[in-house]
Scaffold this motif. Structure first.
Motif, PDB file in Angstrom:
ATOM      1  N   MET A   1      34.295  45.663  48.406  1.00 44.25           N
ATOM      2  CA  MET A   1      35.166  44.943  47.484  1.00 44.25           C
ATOM      3  C   MET A   1      34.297  44.263  46.421  1.00 44.25           C
ATOM      4  O   MET A   1      33.263  43.699  46.726  1.00 44.25           O
ATOM      5  N   GLY A  47      37.550  51.358  41.249  1.00 39.33           N
ATOM      6  CA  GLY A  47      38.386  51.218  42.436  1.00 39.33           C
ATOM      7  C   GLY A  47      39.786  50.797  42.052  1.00 39.33           C
ATOM      8  O   GLY A  47      40.188  50.898  40.895  1.00 39.33           O
ATOM      9  N   ALA A  50      42.935  45.037  43.651  1.00 37.06           N
ATOM     10  CA  ALA A  50      43.539  44.522  44.883  1.00 37.06           C
ATOM     11  C   ALA A  50      44.340  43.257  44.608  1.00 37.06           C
ATOM     12  O   ALA A  50      45.431  43.075  45.138  1.00 37.06           O
ATOM     13  N   THR A  68      40.025  40.934  42.185  1.00 32.68           N
ATOM     14  CA  THR A  68      39.194  41.685  43.118  1.00 32.68           C
ATOM     15  C   THR A  68      39.564  43.160  43.008  1.00 32.68           C
ATOM     16  O   THR A  68      40.706  43.526  42.750  1.00 32.68           O
ATOM     17  N   GLU A  70      39.015  46.904  45.061  1.00 29.91           N
ATOM     18  CA  GLU A  70      38.607  47.545  46.325  1.00 29.91           C
ATOM     19  C   GLU A  70      38.154  48.967  46.073  1.00 29.91           C
ATOM     20  O   GLU A  70      38.691  49.648  45.241  1.00 29.91           O
TER      21      GLU A  70
END
Length: 70
Positions: A1, A47, A50, A68, A70
């Motif tokens: 993360m 990614g 999140a 954030t 992930e």
């Protein structure tokens, strides 16, 4: 993360992604206004977004976690 943190104090003027979006490394994800300049904030890694912990208009401190990935 990975965490996206504010590089300097300022105001979030635009959020360019939403939770669940796929982002790539170095993609701009937010615009932070500081010292009357608009500074793009880029994702440190690719990614899925999140969580987003700020909203447009929020004042943030340097180092504050904004989202954030992930």
């Amino acid at each position: 993360m990975s965490e996206v943190a504010a590089p300097m104090p300022g105001t979030i003027v635009q959020i360019l992604v939403k939770e669940g979006d796929q982002v790539s490394e170095d993609q701009d994800v937010m615009i932070l206004e500081a010292m009357k300049m608009e500074n793009p904030i880029a994702a440190p890694a690719g990614g899925a977004v999140a969580s987003i912990t700020v909203k447009e208009g929020d004042k943030v401190d340097a180092g504050q976690v904004l989202m954030t990935i992930e």
